[in-house]
Design a protein around this motif. Structure first.
Motif, short mmCIF file in Angstrom:
data_model
loop_
_atom_site.label_atom_id
_atom_site.label_comp_id
_atom_site.label_asym_id
_atom_site.label_seq_id
_atom_site.Cartn_x
_atom_site.Cartn_y
_atom_site.Cartn_z
N ARG A 63 -16.77 28.52 16.68
CA ARG A 63 -17.02 29.96 16.72
C ARG A 63 -18.03 30.37 15.65
O ARG A 63 -18.87 31.23 15.89
CB ARG A 63 -15.70 30.72 16.60
N THR A 68 -20.09 34.79 18.83
CA THR A 68 -20.59 35.43 20.04
C THR A 68 -20.25 34.58 21.25
O THR A 68 -20.47 33.37 21.23
CB THR A 68 -22.12 35.61 19.94
N CYS A 69 -19.76 35.21 22.30
CA CYS A 69 -19.49 34.51 23.55
C CYS A 69 -20.81 33.99 24.10
O CYS A 69 -21.76 34.75 24.28
CB CYS A 69 -18.81 35.44 24.56
N ARG A 91 -21.41 32.95 26.99
CA ARG A 91 -21.61 33.26 28.42
C ARG A 91 -21.99 34.73 28.62
O ARG A 91 -23.00 35.02 29.22
CB ARG A 91 -20.35 32.93 29.22
N LEU A 106 -12.11 35.54 20.72
CA LEU A 106 -13.15 34.56 20.97
C LEU A 106 -12.54 33.17 20.83
O LEU A 106 -11.91 32.87 19.82
CB LEU A 106 -14.31 34.73 19.97
N TRP A 125 -16.40 31.04 23.84
CA TRP A 125 -16.33 31.96 24.97
C TRP A 125 -15.24 32.97 24.70
O TRP A 125 -14.20 32.64 24.12
CB TRP A 125 -15.98 31.22 26.26
N CYS A 126 -15.45 34.21 25.12
CA CYS A 126 -14.42 35.23 24.99
C CYS A 126 -13.26 34.87 25.93
O CYS A 126 -13.40 34.01 26.81
CB CYS A 126 -14.98 36.62 25.32
N CYS A 143 -14.21 35.12 29.75
CA CYS A 143 -15.10 34.05 30.22
C CYS A 143 -14.39 32.71 30.22
O CYS A 143 -14.53 31.92 31.16
CB CYS A 143 -16.37 34.01 29.37
N HIS A 144 -13.62 32.44 29.18
CA HIS A 144 -12.89 31.17 29.09
C HIS A 144 -11.90 31.03 30.24
O HIS A 144 -11.85 30.00 30.92
CB HIS A 144 -12.17 31.10 27.74
#
Length: 120
Positions: free
Chosen positions: A17, A23-24, A26, A38, A61-62, A65-66
């Protein structure tokens, strides 16, 4: 099957991270550290010991998104390929499928130093 999250998993997550600027990768949403929103997302599952702590196998990834990418593994690998190239995905796939016995003390030393370097 749930995999226990160890001290090393938490350290590795912080490295990833931090490396990715909180920051994500994606959707590009930024998060102020520290946050649980995150995640350190593995391309090949954490159960693959040979790549569990491999930076090439993880991105920030947030949660949304994950969760989405884990439900859509073909799209996950397509995203990785678009971002890093097919050669890197193929190399990572090979490493992920190798048997491994990790020296956890060494992993901790390497991750601790990597985090110090990132924070400089």
């Amino acid at each position: 099957m749930n995999i226990r999250i160890s001290k090393l998993d938490r350290l590795f997550s912080k490295v990833i991270r931090t490396r990715d600027g909180w920051t994500c990768q994606r959707c590009h949403k930024s998060y102020p550290p520290p946050t649980n929103a995150l995640h350190c997302a593995h391309i090949f599952t954490r159960s693959k010991k040979s790549t569990r702590f491999d930076e090439a196998n993880a991105v920030a990834w947030c949660y949304g998104c994950h969760s989405y990418m884990d439900r859509n593994p073909l799209e996950k690998h397509a995203w990785y390929t678009a971002r890093f190239g097919m050669a890197r995905l193929d190399q990572l796939r090979l490493r992920a499928n190798l048997p491994a016995k990790l020296d956890l003390k060494l992993v901790e030393l390497v991750l601790t130093q990597r985090l110090k370097d990132l924070l400089r």
